[in-house]
Design an enzyme around this catalytic site. Structure first.
Site, PDB file in Angstrom:
ATOM      1  N   ASP A  78       0.820  -1.207   0.000  1.00  0.00           N
ATOM      2  CA  ASP A  78       0.000   0.000   0.000  1.00  0.00           C
ATOM      3  C   ASP A  78       0.856   1.260   0.000  1.00  0.00           C
ATOM      4  OD1 ASP A  78      -2.132   1.705   0.138  1.00  0.00           O
ATOM      5  OD2 ASP A  78      -2.627   1.290   2.232  1.00  0.00           O
TER       6      ASP A  78
ATOM      7  N   ASP B  18      -2.012   5.180  -6.161  1.00  0.00           N
ATOM      8  CA  ASP B  18      -2.283   4.367  -4.976  1.00  0.00           C
ATOM      9  C   ASP B  18      -2.389   2.892  -5.332  1.00  0.00           C
ATOM     10  OD1 ASP B  18      -3.003   3.552  -2.401  1.00  0.00           O
ATOM     11  OD2 ASP B  18      -5.125   3.929  -2.760  1.00  0.00           O
TER      12      ASP B  18
END
Length: 416
Positions: free
Chosen positions: A104, A288
């Site tokens: 992440d 992201d």
């Protein structure tokens, strides 16, 4: 008494919710860590709902202390939510315990033990308990845990004295054991309790400060896939892997616009087709790896839907087009800095071999662009998620606060 205080602190959190001289090792080289793209077909939540909940959670964290527990953001969607994840194997402690962590760039805390009943974190002989608690919310999930310090191993890279969380409570991570947070270190600030003003160096920060890697950056390579579980990704700590990209590697600075500047944020505009019809005017957003789709502001989404003629699909939540509309679909062009990245018609559709995994019919054609859930002008008007990043080589240059992109052999792939 201490145990009672600890439980009271956890309950309160639930209710409320850099280095000096550097000596680089002579043998320090970029370290490559493979990872796998997986689909969890056991969840019932829709892919779009999950990504929109994450987008809302990112904005919430940016506007408030990131360590404050935001219960409204947590429970916006069902917790059976990891429809798509990109995961890698990480070892912690001596002797080491193995965990599968989601990768992440939209968060920066690393933590283990999400499966508190079946695969909990177990301290090793070398584990040090700091006495602090750590908590992070993710829009569609959360965790609260103890802060420990120990060896953390990523491939051949062993990082000494790495701070991490060990889950006491976790929700929304049914198919992974935690998070490998590789975003900006500022996202960790405020996640500790009671030391709410402290920040936690990320695994990349510590690898660099300990001289294990020569460059303070991460190179990320993905490949489009048509299988439910595919080892199609690679993280490179401390440099880039030139074998993974074909064109020049072009960098842009992290955007100065808030709140996108708190993440791996960039400025971009999007146009459609050879006529250059504007879909998204120049604005700020983020890249992201924790978001699956490519999300754009509501007004831009409406423009894109009108240009393609797509209609919402009730089963998947995604836009759907006919075979004839797909034949007429044109490329999107992402204008980032002085460079333009072409996002082909094939890149804009969900892999048809995986339609049934997200609740779609096998012969449907679904678009991976969708609505972020708010109008443009909020300072975070797009999220270039994994379905975008799979088509380009992606670099987060932490030392120089910039983001790089390059074309790859898969930029023009027609596998979808």
């Amino acid at each position: 008494m201490l145990a009672g205080l600890r439980l009271a602190t956890i309950a309160a959190l639930s209710a409320a919710l850099c280095a000096n001289a550097l000596h680089v090792r002579r043998d320090s080289v970029p370290v490559t860590l493979p990872f796998v793209r997986r689909l969890n077909t056991t969840g019932t939540a829709k892919l779009l709902e999950i990504d929109q909940a994450r987008a809302k959670g990112l904005k919430t964290r940016a506007s408030k202390n990131p360590g404050v527990f935001q219960q409204g953001a947590i429970f916006d969607v069902p917790a059976t939510n990891q429809v798509v994840d990109y995961a890698t194997t990480v070892l912690v402690g001596n002797p080491p315990q193995q965990f599968t962590l989601l990768i992440d760039t939209g968060s920066s805390n690393t933590w283990f033990g999400a499966q508190t009943q079946t695969h909990p974190f177990v301290p090793s002989a070398s584990t040090q308990n700091t006495g602090s608690l750590v908590s992070v919310t993710y829009g569609s999930g959360f965790f609260i845990g103890d802060e420990f310090v120990d060896d953390v191993t990523l491939g051949t890279l062993t990082i000494k004295n790495q701070s991490y969380g060990a889950a006491i409570l976790a929700q929304g991570f049914d198919d992974v054991d935690g998070i490998l947070g590789i975003g900006p270190v500022a996202l960790t600030c405020g996640t500790l309790f009671p030391n709410v003003d402290d920040c936690i160096p990320t695994v990349t920060d510590n690898a660099f400060s300990q001289g294990l890697i020569e460059a303070h950056e991460i190179g990320i390579s993905f490949e489009p896939t048509t299988s439910l579980s595919s080892a199609n990704g690679e993280l490179t700590f401390g440099g880039v892997d030139p074998s993974k990209f074909t064109g020049p590697l072009n960098f842009v600075p992290i955007t100065s616009t808030s709140p996108a500047n708190q993440f791996v944020g960039i400025d971009q505009s999007i146009t459609y087709g050879t006529d250059g019809t504007t879909v998204l005017p120049a604005t700020s957003g983020i890249t992201d790896t924790g978001t699956t789709l490519l999300l754009i502001a509501t007004d831009a989404f409406n423009t894109y839907q009108n240009l393609t003629g797509a209609v919402p699909d009730n089963n998947t939540g995604l836009l759907r087009i006919t075979p004839e509309q797909f034949d007429n679909l044109q490329s999107l062009f992402f204008h980032i800095g002085d460079n333009t990245l072409e996002f082909t018609p094939n890149a804009q559709i969900w892999p048809r071999a995986l339609n049934t995994a997200i609740g779609g019919d096998a012969d449907g054609i679904f678009l991976i662009l969708n609505d972020i859930g708010s109008l443009s002008g909020e300072g975070l008007d797009f999220i270039d998620g994994m379905t975008f990043l799979e088509r380009f080589y992606y670099v987060f240059d932490i030392a120089n606060s910039r983001v790089g992109f390059a074309t790859t052999p898969f930029t023009d792939a027609t596998t979808n």
